[in-house]
Design a protein around this motif. Structure first.
Motif, PDB file in Angstrom:
ATOM      1  N   TYR A  23      21.896 -14.203  -4.403  1.00 13.24           N
ATOM      2  CA  TYR A  23      21.571 -13.559  -3.132  1.00 13.24           C
ATOM      3  C   TYR A  23      20.849 -12.242  -3.419  1.00 13.24           C
ATOM      4  O   TYR A  23      21.393 -11.374  -4.098  1.00 13.24           O
ATOM      5  N   ILE A  24      19.631 -12.119  -2.915  1.00 13.86           N
ATOM      6  CA  ILE A  24      18.866 -10.879  -3.060  1.00 13.86           C
ATOM      7  C   ILE A  24      18.414 -10.455  -1.668  1.00 13.86           C
ATOM      8  O   ILE A  24      17.665 -11.166  -1.006  1.00 13.86           O
ATOM      9  N   SER A  25      18.873  -9.294  -1.246  1.00  7.07           N
ATOM     10  CA  SER A  25      18.520  -8.741   0.061  1.00  7.07           C
ATOM     11  C   SER A  25      17.527  -7.603  -0.174  1.00  7.07           C
ATOM     12  O   SER A  25      17.849  -6.627  -0.846  1.00  7.07           O
ATOM     13  N   ILE A  26      16.319  -7.729   0.363  1.00 11.16           N
ATOM     14  CA  ILE A  26      15.256  -6.751   0.115  1.00 11.16           C
ATOM     15  C   ILE A  26      15.039  -5.905   1.364  1.00 11.16           C
ATOM     16  O   ILE A  26      14.878  -6.441   2.460  1.00 11.16           O
ATOM     17  N   HIS A  27      15.033  -4.586   1.161  1.00  9.33           N
ATOM     18  CA  HIS A  27      14.969  -3.634   2.269  1.00  9.33           C
ATOM     19  C   HIS A  27      13.931  -2.549   2.033  1.00  9.33           C
ATOM     20  O   HIS A  27      13.493  -2.328   0.914  1.00  9.33           O
ATOM     21  N   CYS A  28      13.624  -1.831   3.110  1.00 14.10           N
ATOM     22  CA  CYS A  28      12.903  -0.562   3.048  1.00 14.10           C
ATOM     23  C   CYS A  28      13.952   0.519   3.304  1.00 14.10           C
ATOM     24  O   CYS A  28      14.739   0.400   4.234  1.00 14.10           O
ATOM     25  N   ASN A  29      13.951   1.558   2.494  1.00 13.35           N
ATOM     26  CA  ASN A  29      14.920   2.632   2.617  1.00 13.35           C
ATOM     27  C   ASN A  29      14.467   3.620   3.683  1.00 13.35           C
ATOM     28  O   ASN A  29      13.324   3.584   4.140  1.00 13.35           O
ATOM     29  N   ALA A  30      15.357   4.540   4.070  1.00 15.57           N
ATOM     30  CA  ALA A  30      15.031   5.599   5.025  1.00 15.57           C
ATOM     31  C   ALA A  30      15.956   6.776   4.785  1.00 15.57           C
ATOM     32  O   ALA A  30      17.074   6.606   4.295  1.00 15.57           O
ATOM     33  N   SER A  31      15.472   7.953   5.110  1.00 12.07           N
ATOM     34  CA  SER A  31      16.261   9.166   4.925  1.00 12.07           C
ATOM     35  C   SER A  31      15.797  10.225   5.912  1.00 12.07           C
ATOM     36  O   SER A  31      14.626  10.254   6.304  1.00 12.07           O
ATOM     37  N   LYS A  32      16.716  11.108   6.289  1.00  6.57           N
ATOM     38  CA  LYS A  32      16.335  12.253   7.113  1.00  6.57           C
ATOM     39  C   LYS A  32      15.423  13.187   6.328  1.00  6.57           C
ATOM     40  O   LYS A  32      14.597  13.879   6.901  1.00  6.57           O
ATOM     41  N   ASN A  33      15.593  13.202   5.008  1.00  8.55           N
ATOM     42  CA  ASN A  33      14.731  13.989   4.128  1.00  8.55           C
ATOM     43  C   ASN A  33      13.429  13.212   3.942  1.00  8.55           C
ATOM     44  O   ASN A  33      13.384  12.226   3.209  1.00  8.55           O
ATOM     45  N   LYS A  34      12.377  13.647   4.585  1.00  7.86           N
ATOM     46  CA  LYS A  34      11.100  12.921   4.586  1.00  7.86           C
ATOM     47  C   LYS A  34      10.430  12.887   3.219  1.00  7.86           C
ATOM     48  O   LYS A  34       9.492  12.129   3.009  1.00  7.86           O
ATOM     49  N   ILE A 136      10.559   4.088   4.040  1.00  7.31           N
ATOM     50  CA  ILE A 136       9.664   3.988   5.173  1.00  7.31           C
ATOM     51  C   ILE A 136       9.576   5.323   5.922  1.00  7.31           C
ATOM     52  O   ILE A 136       8.637   5.570   6.666  1.00  7.31           O
ATOM     53  N   SER A 137      10.534   6.207   5.678  1.00  2.00           N
ATOM     54  CA  SER A 137      10.552   7.526   6.311  1.00  2.00           C
ATOM     55  C   SER A 137       9.659   8.534   5.568  1.00  2.00           C
ATOM     56  O   SER A 137       9.466   9.648   6.039  1.00  2.00           O
ATOM     57  N   ASN A 138       9.097   8.138   4.434  1.00  4.87           N
ATOM     58  CA  ASN A 138       8.170   8.974   3.674  1.00  4.87           C
ATOM     59  C   ASN A 138       6.760   8.470   3.950  1.00  4.87           C
ATOM     60  O   ASN A 138       6.464   7.294   3.732  1.00  4.87           O
ATOM     61  N   LYS A 139       5.883   9.343   4.437  1.00  7.66           N
ATOM     62  CA  LYS A 139       4.529   8.915   4.854  1.00  7.66           C
ATOM     63  C   LYS A 139       3.766   8.206   3.729  1.00  7.66           C
ATOM     64  O   LYS A 139       3.102   7.198   3.974  1.00  7.66           O
ATOM     65  N   ASP A 140       3.852   8.734   2.505  1.00  9.48           N
ATOM     66  CA  ASP A 140       3.136   8.109   1.385  1.00  9.48           C
ATOM     67  C   ASP A 140       3.692   6.717   1.073  1.00  9.48           C
ATOM     68  O   ASP A 140       2.932   5.776   0.835  1.00  9.48           O
ATOM     69  N   GLU A 141       5.013   6.598   1.081  1.00 13.84           N
ATOM     70  CA  GLU A 141       5.610   5.300   0.791  1.00 13.84           C
ATOM     71  C   GLU A 141       5.440   4.329   1.954  1.00 13.84           C
ATOM     72  O   GLU A 141       5.298   3.128   1.742  1.00 13.84           O
ATOM     73  N   GLU A 142       5.433   4.855   3.178  1.00 14.05           N
ATOM     74  CA  GLU A 142       5.168   3.998   4.332  1.00 14.05           C
ATOM     75  C   GLU A 142       3.779   3.371   4.178  1.00 14.05           C
ATOM     76  O   GLU A 142       3.595   2.173   4.447  1.00 14.05           O
ATOM     77  N   LYS A 143       2.826   4.171   3.741  1.00 14.95           N
ATOM     78  CA  LYS A 143       1.464   3.666   3.526  1.00 14.95           C
ATOM     79  C   LYS A 143       1.471   2.556   2.470  1.00 14.95           C
ATOM     80  O   LYS A 143       0.828   1.526   2.644  1.00 14.95           O
ATOM     81  N   LYS A 144       2.223   2.769   1.378  1.00 15.41           N
ATOM     82  CA  LYS A 144       2.331   1.727   0.349  1.00 15.41           C
ATOM     83  C   LYS A 144       2.924   0.450   0.934  1.00 15.41           C
ATOM     84  O   LYS A 144       2.447  -0.655   0.647  1.00 15.41           O
ATOM     85  N   LEU A 145       3.987   0.612   1.718  1.00 19.14           N
ATOM     86  CA  LEU A 145       4.661  -0.553   2.285  1.00 19.14           C
ATOM     87  C   LEU A 145       3.762  -1.350   3.226  1.00 19.14           C
ATOM     88  O   LEU A 145       3.959  -2.556   3.400  1.00 19.14           O
ATOM     89  N   LYS A 146       2.788  -0.699   3.807  1.00 21.35           N
ATOM     90  CA  LYS A 146       1.843  -1.401   4.685  1.00 21.35           C
ATOM     91  C   LYS A 146       0.816  -2.203   3.892  1.00 21.35           C
ATOM     92  O   LYS A 146       0.117  -3.042   4.452  1.00 21.35           O
ATOM     93  N   SER A 147       0.739  -1.943   2.584  1.00 25.68           N
ATOM     94  CA  SER A 147      -0.216  -2.627   1.721  1.00 25.68           C
ATOM     95  C   SER A 147       0.341  -3.961   1.247  1.00 25.68           C
ATOM     96  O   SER A 147       1.419  -4.023   0.637  1.00 25.68           O
ATOM     97  N   LYS A 148      -0.406  -5.011   1.486  1.00 30.06           N
ATOM     98  CA  LYS A 148      -0.003  -6.348   1.034  1.00 30.06           C
ATOM     99  C   LYS A 148       0.131  -6.369  -0.486  1.00 30.06           C
ATOM    100  O   LYS A 148       1.053  -6.994  -1.019  1.00 30.06           O
ATOM    101  N   ASP A 149      -0.763  -5.688  -1.190  1.00 27.92           N
ATOM    102  CA  ASP A 149      -0.709  -5.652  -2.658  1.00 27.92           C
ATOM    103  C   ASP A 149       0.590  -5.007  -3.147  1.00 27.92           C
ATOM    104  O   ASP A 149       1.208  -5.493  -4.091  1.00 27.92           O
ATOM    105  N   TYR A 150       0.987  -3.915  -2.524  1.00 24.88           N
ATOM    106  CA  TYR A 150       2.231  -3.238  -2.932  1.00 24.88           C
ATOM    107  C   TYR A 150       3.439  -4.136  -2.666  1.00 24.88           C
ATOM    108  O   TYR A 150       4.319  -4.263  -3.517  1.00 24.88           O
ATOM    109  N   ARG A 151       3.466  -4.756  -1.508  1.00 20.86           N
ATOM    110  CA  ARG A 151       4.584  -5.654  -1.193  1.00 20.86           C
ATOM    111  C   ARG A 151       4.627  -6.814  -2.185  1.00 20.86           C
ATOM    112  O   ARG A 151       5.693  -7.223  -2.629  1.00 20.86           O
ATOM    113  N   GLN A 152       3.454  -7.316  -2.581  1.00 20.91           N
ATOM    114  CA  GLN A 152       3.390  -8.384  -3.580  1.00 20.91           C
ATOM    115  C   GLN A 152       3.904  -7.887  -4.927  1.00 20.91           C
ATOM    116  O   GLN A 152       4.632  -8.596  -5.616  1.00 20.91           O
ATOM    117  N   GLU A 153       3.553  -6.646  -5.304  1.00 23.28           N
ATOM    118  CA  GLU A 153       4.059  -6.054  -6.548  1.00 23.28           C
ATOM    119  C   GLU A 153       5.581  -5.965  -6.530  1.00 23.28           C
ATOM    120  O   GLU A 153       6.234  -6.266  -7.527  1.00 23.28           O
TER     121      GLU A 153
END
Length: 175
Positions: A23-34, A136-153
């Protein structure tokens, strides 16, 4: 085949239908600290740090929507921990392989191997891990997560860790 919410309980029930599964559960993290960023892999165990306890609480918070009213009041997670002991070592090893794959590719933003009592891992009767790919709460990482290539990586890293785990398991059990 569709984008729908699957409750934590349903996820584990579905996984448990398959014998000899992982079982592998894959998530995007979030934090109040941006500025929080990075990749971390969890296996089921008692949270040892404040951060692990905070992530555990956030992940388990959706239980409010999953459980019948009577279970919301008195759910005792300790009983499920007992059932998980059999898979603790295997889950830890699988998580380690996945995290190492990330560490080998990226020398920064490595948040490490962690442990917590995520509900989504507790009901599984198999090795189980939870992967937090980026914040996903970090603008730079949110941008990465929107990239199909990054998600594939990220998917490839998880896959590579899984393959390493299976090879070790097969080697150990072939003796």
């Amino acid at each position: 085949d569709k984008d729908v919410f699957v409750s934590l309980t349903e996820r584990t029930q579905l996984a448990n239908k398959y014998p000899n599964a992982l079982y592998i559960s894959i998530h995007c993290n979030a934090s109040k600290n941006k500025s929080s960023k990075g990749f971390e892999t969890y296996f089921l165990s008692t949270a040892k740090t404040d951060w692990e306890r905070a992530v555990e609480a956030r992940e388990n918070s959706s239980l409010t929507f999953d459980l019948p009213e009577e279970e919301k009041k008195g759910l005792d997670f300790i009983l499920w921990d007992l059932a998980q002991n059999e898979f603790l070592s295997a889950s830890s090893r699988l998580a380690e392989f996945i995290q190492t794959e990330y560490e080998n590719k990226y020398k920064t933003e490595n948040r490490g191997l962690k442990q917590a009592g995520f509900y989504v891992l507790k009901g599984n009767y198999m090795p189980a891990v939870l992967v937090e790919t980026a914040f996903i709460s970090n603008k730079d990482e949110e941008k990465k997560l929107k990239s199909k290539d990054y998600r594939q990586e990220m998917a490839q890293l998880v896959y590579n860790g899984l393959v390493r785990y299976i090879k070790e398991y097969e080697k150990k059990n072939s003796k």
